[in-house]
Motif scaffolding. Structure first.
Motif, short mmCIF file in Angstrom:
data_model
loop_
_atom_site.label_atom_id
_atom_site.label_comp_id
_atom_site.label_asym_id
_atom_site.label_seq_id
_atom_site.Cartn_x
_atom_site.Cartn_y
_atom_site.Cartn_z
N ASP A 42 0.82 -1.22 0.00
CA ASP A 42 0.00 0.00 0.00
C ASP A 42 0.85 1.26 0.00
O ASP A 42 0.50 2.26 -0.65
CB ASP A 42 -0.93 0.02 1.22
N LEU A 43 1.95 1.25 0.75
CA LEU A 43 2.79 2.43 0.89
C LEU A 43 3.93 2.48 -0.11
O LEU A 43 4.77 3.37 -0.04
CB LEU A 43 3.35 2.49 2.32
N LYS A 44 3.96 1.51 -1.03
CA LYS A 44 5.02 1.45 -2.05
C LYS A 44 6.40 1.57 -1.40
O LYS A 44 7.26 2.34 -1.82
CB LYS A 44 4.84 2.56 -3.09
N ALA A 45 6.57 0.78 -0.34
CA ALA A 45 7.80 0.86 0.44
C ALA A 45 8.98 0.26 -0.30
O ALA A 45 8.86 -0.80 -0.92
CB ALA A 45 7.61 0.16 1.78
N GLU A 46 10.11 0.95 -0.24
CA GLU A 46 11.35 0.42 -0.79
C GLU A 46 12.26 -0.12 0.30
O GLU A 46 13.27 -0.75 0.02
CB GLU A 46 12.06 1.53 -1.58
N GLY A 47 11.91 0.15 1.55
CA GLY A 47 12.66 -0.36 2.68
C GLY A 47 11.83 -1.31 3.50
O GLY A 47 10.71 -1.68 3.12
N PRO A 48 12.31 -1.72 4.66
CA PRO A 48 11.57 -2.67 5.50
C PRO A 48 10.33 -2.03 6.11
O PRO A 48 10.29 -0.83 6.39
CB PRO A 48 12.59 -3.05 6.58
N VAL A 49 9.31 -2.85 6.32
CA VAL A 49 8.09 -2.45 7.01
C VAL A 49 7.86 -3.46 8.13
O VAL A 49 7.59 -4.63 7.87
CB VAL A 49 6.87 -2.40 6.07
N ALA A 73 8.18 1.86 9.30
CA ALA A 73 8.32 1.67 7.85
C ALA A 73 9.35 2.64 7.31
O ALA A 73 9.38 3.81 7.71
CB ALA A 73 6.97 1.88 7.16
N ARG A 74 10.16 2.18 6.37
CA ARG A 74 11.24 2.99 5.81
C ARG A 74 11.09 3.12 4.29
O ARG A 74 10.67 2.18 3.61
CB ARG A 74 12.61 2.37 6.13
N ALA A 75 11.44 4.32 3.80
CA ALA A 75 11.44 4.61 2.36
C ALA A 75 10.08 4.30 1.73
O ALA A 75 9.96 3.47 0.84
CB ALA A 75 12.55 3.83 1.66
N ILE A 76 9.05 5.00 2.22
CA ILE A 76 7.70 4.80 1.70
C ILE A 76 7.29 5.98 0.83
O ILE A 76 8.01 6.98 0.73
CB ILE A 76 6.69 4.61 2.84
N HIS A 77 6.13 5.85 0.20
CA HIS A 77 5.60 6.93 -0.63
C HIS A 77 4.14 7.18 -0.27
O HIS A 77 3.33 6.25 -0.23
CB HIS A 77 5.70 6.59 -2.12
#
Length: 244
Positions: A42-49, A73-77
């Motif tokens: 959902d958050l288009k995360a590029e890092g860990p959630v 969450a890291r590196a999200i959009h």
């Protein structure tokens, strides 16, 4: 009661206790892992959630009741805005189980919630260049004392610096408020400041978050910006609208 009946009752009691203990140990991490996978998408995360849930008893999780949910969450959009870090904490959350079974994370109510979003110069500049300044003539700089847009017209011929502040505009927007514009140290007229202030707004799509919050505070440092939010801020906004 004969001895055989006593032994059967003891075995059944032991089995129930064992199942309850297994549920208490296994259900929270399994639920957290499932919600983490859904949020990552959902958050288009590029890092860990990482999602941690707790409920007592844990069997409440099967009907969507979560005593406490925490998200890291890291590196999200959030739509077109990149967010470096999201930390969220919510109590008394109801997760919509039918939506969950369909692969969607939807909620049906919550208690108090807090969130912390860390944004960086890089993320803000990517939004600036995508939505406002595709020619990349300007870039934003963040410091503890304020924000500034730096760039030029006609290459290095007309260097421009716009000094100002980042302010909250409602529960879901951060606006750049210019206070001084200079071209080769010469200040430009006030009307230009108003135009710049109306144009540069960073939307923070809090509706995409797993908790219902409104932004309530900003803190800036060298190269970063922290926006905090709470359910109380959202409730205050709804209360003001009801008074109108």
């Amino acid at each position: 009661m004969n001895r055989g009946a006593v032994r059967r009752a003891a075995r059944i009691t032991g089995l129930v206790l064992a199942l309850g203990l297994a549920a208490q140990v296994l259900l929270p991490p399994a639920t957290g892992a499932l919600l983490g996978r859904l949020l990552r998408s959902d958050l288009k995360a590029e890092g860990p959630v990482i999602v941690r849930v707790s409920s007592m008893p844990a069997l409440e999780l099967l009907v969507g009741r979560v005593d406490r949910l925490r998200v890291d969450a890291r590196a999200i959009h959030l739509d077109d805005l990149a967010v470096d870090t999201l930390l969220a904490d919510v109590s008394d959350l109801w997760v919509d189980v039918p939506s969950l079974l369909q692969g969607r994370f939807a909620t049906g109510g919550q208690g108090e919630a807090r969130a912390r979003l860390v944004l960086t110069e890089e993320g803000l500049n990517q939004y600036l260049w995508t939505k406002v300044d595709p020619s990349r003539r300007f870039s934003i700089r963040l410091a503890q004392e304020g924000a500034a847009l730096e760039g030029s017209f006609l290459g290095p011929v007309l260097p421009v610096r716009v000094e100002g502040r980042l302010l909250l505009e409602g529960p879901a927007h951060i606006r750049f408020q210019p206070e001084r514009v200079s071209v080769r140290e010469a200040e430009l007229p006030q009307p230009l400041l108003r135009v710049l202030g109306e144009e540069l707004v960073f939307p923070v799509d809090v509706e995409q978050l797993p908790v219902e919050i409104g932004l309530d505070d900003l803190t800036m440092g060298d190269g970063w910006l922290v926006a905090t939010g709470s359910s109380e801020a959202l409730n205050r906004k709804e209360g003001r609208e009801g008074e109108v």
